[in-house]
Structures are given as C-alpha cells and as structure tokens.
Design an enzyme around this catalytic site. Structure first.
Site, mmCIF file in Angstrom:
data_model
loop_
_atom_site.group_PDB
_atom_site.id
_atom_site.type_symbol
_atom_site.label_atom_id
_atom_site.label_comp_id
_atom_site.label_asym_id
_atom_site.label_seq_id
_atom_site.Cartn_x
_atom_site.Cartn_y
_atom_site.Cartn_z
ATOM 1 N N GLU A 1 26.123 -18.020 -22.233
ATOM 2 C CA GLU A 1 26.625 -16.818 -21.391
ATOM 3 C C GLU A 1 28.058 -17.166 -21.371
ATOM 4 O O GLU A 1 28.873 -16.233 -20.650
ATOM 5 C CB GLU A 1 26.199 -16.886 -19.807
ATOM 6 C CG GLU A 1 24.601 -16.583 -19.850
ATOM 7 C CD GLU A 1 24.063 -16.439 -18.444
ATOM 8 O OE1 GLU A 1 24.002 -15.644 -17.946
ATOM 9 O OE2 GLU A 1 24.059 -17.776 -17.791
ATOM 10 N N ASP B 1 26.747 -11.917 -18.672
ATOM 11 C CA ASP B 1 27.761 -12.640 -18.317
ATOM 12 C C ASP B 1 28.682 -12.972 -19.841
ATOM 13 O O ASP B 1 29.771 -13.293 -19.624
ATOM 14 C CB ASP B 1 27.104 -14.082 -17.874
ATOM 15 C CG ASP B 1 26.830 -13.910 -16.355
ATOM 16 O OD1 ASP B 1 27.878 -13.325 -15.553
ATOM 17 O OD2 ASP B 1 26.028 -14.081 -15.917
ATOM 18 N N HIS C 1 0.863 -1.024 -0.061
ATOM 19 C CA HIS C 1 0.095 -0.003 -0.047
ATOM 20 C C HIS C 1 1.020 1.307 0.032
ATOM 21 O O HIS C 1 0.357 2.458 -0.641
ATOM 22 C CB HIS C 1 -0.863 -0.029 1.140
ATOM 23 C CG HIS C 1 -2.221 -0.888 0.912
ATOM 24 N ND1 HIS C 1 -2.802 -1.571 1.846
ATOM 25 C CD2 HIS C 1 -2.848 -1.339 -0.279
ATOM 26 C CE1 HIS C 1 -3.877 -2.349 1.156
ATOM 27 N NE2 HIS C 1 -3.894 -2.013 -0.125
HETATM 28 C C1 PEP Z 1 22.837 -12.065 -18.219
HETATM 29 O O1 PEP Z 1 24.185 -12.593 -17.566
HETATM 30 O O2 PEP Z 1 22.980 -11.190 -19.180
HETATM 31 C C2 PEP Z 1 21.713 -12.312 -17.469
HETATM 32 C C3 PEP Z 1 20.479 -12.012 -17.970
HETATM 33 O O3 PEP Z 1 21.819 -13.007 -16.620
HETATM 34 P P1 PEP Z 1 22.198 -12.262 -14.729
HETATM 35 O O4 PEP Z 1 22.239 -10.562 -15.269
HETATM 36 O O5 PEP Z 1 20.867 -12.629 -14.165
HETATM 37 O O6 PEP Z 1 23.366 -12.930 -14.569
HETATM 38 MG MG MG Z 2 23.748 -14.205 -16.388
#
Ligand code: PEP
Ligand code: MG
Length: 603
Positions: free
Chosen positions: A454, A478, A207
C-alpha cells in the site's frame, strides 16, 4: 456503518465522489428523491410506586396494552398477501413475542413484586433480556434482540398513550430516514408513498432487512449519524444494491443514476447467469474473484453473488461496532463463522487497520493514552498500531489461529513498509502459535500469510517480502494516495487521485512480477478491482485475484469471460507504454468500446 474514509470513493472513471456515503445495502434498487427525516418519541419509563390496591389495575392496563399491540399487528398482517411469506412470518413471530414469558410474565411479576407501574416493569424486563443477549457472541442471534426491542417499543408507545404511529403522510414519493425501522414499520412503508429508506441501525440479517428485500423496498442501513447529516427536503440518490447514498447530487449525478436505474433491471437479468459460472477467461485462464466485506452479516450477500472466497475481511469494523470491545472469544466466534461459512474457499482476514482516518477513538481501551496525531495518514496506523498495541494484536492473532481449524485462513498484515516491521509481526505470530501449542490448542496447519502493498516502499521491496510470505495483496486505495501524495478527502487535490497514473500502473506491474518471480499469488483488493475499466488492465498486468464488493463480481466475471487471456496481456503491455493518466484512460475506454459490447458503468 458509515465508512468515513470512503467519502471520496473513486468511481468507475477514477474520479472521486465526495458526497457519497457507504452503508450496508440490504435491498437492491436505485431511487432518487426527497428525504423525510423521522424523529421519533423517545419513551423514558419513570418508576412510580403503586399502592397495593392499584396493582391488579396496573396488571390489567399492561395486559390491555399488549392486547392492543397484538390487534395492531394482526391488522397490519391482514393488509398483506400470503405470498409475502418471509414478512408475514416475522409479524407472526412478533405477535408470539408479545406473550413471551421473558417479556409478558416477567413484566407482570415485576409489577406485582415491586409495586411499580407497567412502563418501568417492562423497561426492567427488557434490560434483563438485553443483558443476556449482550453475552452472546453469535452476531446472528444477537441481532434477534432488535426484534424484542421493536415489540416492546410498540407496547411502550401504547402505555405512554402515543397515537398509533404514522410513519409518513406524504403526497409525493419520498425516501424516509430514521434511526431505526422495525419490520412492521418497513411493511407500513410499503403501503405509503415511499421510494426507499435509510437507517442508522440494523444489520444485513436483521428482520427489517429481510422485510425490505421481500417487499422490494430499496434500503441502505448502518449509516451512523445519517439523521444528523441530512435534513428533510434534501435530495439524495439511494443505491440499495451497492449500499451507497449520494447526498445533494448534482445534475450530472442525477442523470447518471437515472440511466442506471433504468438499466438496472435489465442488467440484473443479464448478469444472473454469471453468478454460477466459473471465473476464467474465454480460453480458460482462471482468476479468483473474491469479496471484500466488513461484517459477518454480509456473508449472505457473498453467497448470493457466488463469491469463491473472501479476499479482504476488514477486521477493524468489528471493533468499531461492538461495545464493549470484542474479546478473544467474541472474535473467535466471528472468525469461526466466517471460515466455516466460506469453507473450502479461502478467507483473507486483514489484521486491525486502525489509525489514519479510521476512528482511532473507537478503541478507547487501547488508544486513549495516545496523543492526537498531527498527520495521522503518516502516523501510528495499521500494522504500526498493532505493533504498538501488542496485547490487542496478540488477542486478534490468537482468535484467528483458533478459528483456522474451521476453514482456509489467510492472514494479511496492512500497510507494511519495511522488512523489520514484517519480521516483528511474524515474530508475534510465531509466539502466538507456540503459546497455543503449549496450551494444546489445535489450529490449521496451512494458514497463509500475506502483506498488503500500500506504500511505495512495499512496492520496491515486493521481491524481498515475497520471500517471506505466501501472497501479496495490493491495496490500491492507499497505494494511489501514498504514491501520488493525494489526500482524497481534500477537495483541492481529490481530482488528482488517479488510478490510471502511469506510476501507479507500473508499481502494480512491478509488484505482480516480484510476487510471480517467487511463485506466490498477487491480488488487488482496492476499489480498482471492482471497476471494469481498471479491472481489465489489472487482468492484463497478470493479477491472480481481484477482490471487490460482492455485488460487483458478476460484472467483472462477465468482463473476464469475454476476453482471451492473450488479448488482455496485450492490452496490459500497451497500457504500460502510456505516460499520462488521461491518455491511459482514454486508451482503455476506446479499447473497450471496440471490443466489449457491454456497459462499463458497473457502479
Ligand atoms: C486499500 O488501501 O486499497 C485497501 C483495500 O484498504 P482500505 O481501503 O481498507 O484502506
Ligand atoms: Mg488500505
């Protein structure tokens, strides 16, 4: 929520912002100002045994305190015009709560039956209520406990003899920071010299958040430990739309945000129509624009910005914020709400991405046995952690599969770096399915499975992974750090974190091509997706989906709708010929300056 690993979020230009904290933006608006950190009285109720002839007096004292609290709320209510219906109805509900039997009757019963003082009796009533709410899985209903606590705190404060609370008495406009604000505090902020507020507690559906929005007070909440991280007198920038706070900004940041603050009202009006338009190029080529969220409370924002799907639900945040850790039923309740609310659009839930810099110690039941790692970024994180903690992974997958009956689920495995790893994760998923089959549990038949790309090995194996899964999601945050070997939180090298590095762009292209060769879709869900200068290139490289913070979607939709697909493809080809990050960025900026009449600074 403070996303500590986002401390150096790459900005539009690809530069990092080490003094930036990410919270939950609950009320939009950009303000810059001095901070006042409020430390409140903490009321600890001691237990006093009262002689029988004092009991009626004590009941009367409690009754008077409740009546005074009621008077305060009624007076506060009178200061506001009737058009603030949301805020006023919240005060009305608090007035009613004062006399709710769980608080009022129960407290009097405790005073009488246990011969105790009103403070202790009220604390006991509150404890009982809290225990009940703790058992409720639905986060929206759970959040309602905060209202009861705020109401009880007002009565406590009167019983303890504290003066009616004056939040701040400042002669100049300030931004206030506290552990928590009640809706009434928030209304009081409106009458004072207040630019905005930050708090450690609260959720989007609290709220307090609703009142902040209806009074147009820019606010960011869920910033854990913020009261310890900044001091009265510090200058900050608060961006309530993006949920960002910049601590002790330099003069360049102040200038940038002053300009943004001036522009933001105009932009909001300009962008409003895009919320309802489809996400396609000028000549009708569709690209899905979906949302990255961490908490179920953000669903309201997701719908407000017209998002057609969740491209990344960072499921680990559920584990960080709940004590005790959520069990299968609690997870199921969250995932079910998520899928239900987004149906028929897809919801991509990434399985636990803990480890690395994501608070391993918040999972005490599972990780306390693990030794601290010397190099956590290269350690037991993400899918590796799940494969090490199979019980936990299985519980999450069971909850996901059960929830899949309520919408369109896509399961995403983070940081996969080899085929055996993917096979192992898939085998656990198969086992979970067959267990549910045996238990007679019905679940979705069209669940899609994806891996996050990644790390460089995943890029190189993207063709192999594409034969095993239904989609690829490139985690550029990453991917950039692992491929360029840059720790974004290391001030000596953070400037080298470069989304425009040719190696990064070529890896993205290679991944997209590998996915398309197998007929599967490829998305980007890192920060690049929501950055105009990066997004235009990703579109040119052939990306099928961009997933970003909801508030950014209208910006990217405007970008997408402005160009013909061929134009974007040509830009993608030209960019891939650049061999230097700075040159690439300059090239794209020059292109946009020539072909795109809108501002590129979307955050
Ligand atoms: C990334 O690595 O781009 C991603 C989306 O994961 P996070 O930022 O949660 O590590
Ligand atoms: Mg990531």
């Amino acid at each position: 929520m403070e996303i500590e690993n986002n401390n150096a979020t790459p900005s539009l230009s690809g530069e990092s912002t080490p003094n930036l904290l990410q919270g939950i933006g609950v009320s939009p608006g950009i303000v810059i100002g001095r901070v006042v950190v409020i430390k409140r009285h903490t009321c600890r109720a001691g237990r006093y045994h009262l002689p029988p002839d004092h009991i009626q007096k004590e009941v009367a004292r409690f009754h008077q305190a409740v009546t005074r609290a009621e008077d305060e709320l009624v007076r506060l209510r009178e200061n506001f015009a009737d058009d603030l219906a949301d805020a006023l109805s919240i005060i009305d509900s608090h007035i009613l709560m004062l006399k709710d039997r769980m608080i009022y009757d129960q407290t009097i019963r405790f005073i009488k039956s246990k011969n105790v003082n009103a403070e202790w009796a009220l604390a006991q009533s509150l404890n009982h209520i809290k225990n009940r709410f703790d058992k409720i899985a639905d986060p929206y209903i759970k959040e309602r406990y905060a209202d009861i606590k705020h109401v009880a705190d007002r009565v406590f404060s009167i019983l303890f003899g504290h003066k009616p609370y004056q939040l701040v008495q400042e002669n100049e406009p300030v931004i206030v920071v506290a552990n928590d604000f009640s809706p009434e505090d928030t209304m009081q902020l409106h009458t004072e010299n207040i630019l905005g507020f930050l708090s450690e507690k609260g959720g989007v559906t609290s709220h307090t958040a609703i009142v902040a929005r209806s009074l147009n007070i820019p606010a960011v909440i869920g910033l854990t430990h913020i009261t310890g991280s900044i001091a009265t007198g510090d200058t900050i920038i608060l961006d309530g739309g993006l949920g960002q706070v910049i601590i002790k900004p330099d003069s360049e940041q102040v200038q940038v945000y002053r300009r943004k603050a001036l522009q933001s009202e105009v932009i909001a009006d300009e962008l409003a129509p895009y919320v309802h338009l489809s996400s396609e190029t000028f000549d009708g080529y569709s690209v899905r624009l979906s949302a990255n969220i961490e908490m179920i409370e953000e669903l309201q924002t997701v719908h407000r910005y017209g998002c057609k799907g969740i491209g990344l639900f960072r499921s680990e945040f559920d584990f960080f914020h709940q004590q005790p850790q959520p069990d299968e039923n609690a997870l199921l309740a969250t995932y079910r709400q998520l899928l239900d609310s987004m149906s028929p659009h897809p919801v991509t839930v990434r399985t636990l991405d803990v480890g690395g810099d994501k608070f391993l110690d918040h999972l005490p039941d599972h990780s306390s046995q693990l030794d601290p790692e010397r190099n956590p970024a290269l350690g037991l994180r993400s899918i590796r952690f799940s494969l090490h903690e199979i019980k936990l992974f299985t519980m999450q997958l069971r909850a996901l599969l059960k929830a899949s009956a309520y919408g369109r689920l896509r399961i995403l495995f983070p940081l996969v770096s080899s085929l055996p790893e993917l096979h192992q994760a898939k085998a656990i998923l198969r086992k979970v399915s067959s267990d549910l089959d045996k238990e007679g549990v019905v679940y979705g038949s069209d669940i899609e499975l994806g891996v996050m790309v990644e790390v460089p090995s995943a890029v190189i194996l993207a063709d192999v992974f594409s034969k095993e899964v239904d989609f690829l999601a490139i985690g550029t945050n990453d991917l950039i750090q692992y491929s360029l070997a840059i720790d974004r939180s290391n001030q000596h090298v953070a400037h080298m974190y470069d989304p425009f590095h040719p190696a990064v762009l070529r890896m993205i292209k290679q991944t997209i091509d590998a996915g398309h060769a197998q007929g599967i879709s490829v998305s980007v869900c890192g920060e690049m997706a929501g950055d105009v200068i990066c997004a235009v290139v990703l579109l040119g490289l052939g990306i099928d989906e961009l997933s970003m913070r909801p508030a950014v979607i209208p910006h990217i939709k405007r970008l997408l709708r402005h160009f013909h697909y061929e134009q974007l493809q040509q830009l993608g080809e030209d960019v891939l010929r650049c061999v230097d990050g700075q040159q690439t960025k300059n090239f794209i900026k020059a292109y946009l300056a020539q072909h795109y009449p809108y501002q590129c600074n979307n955050y």
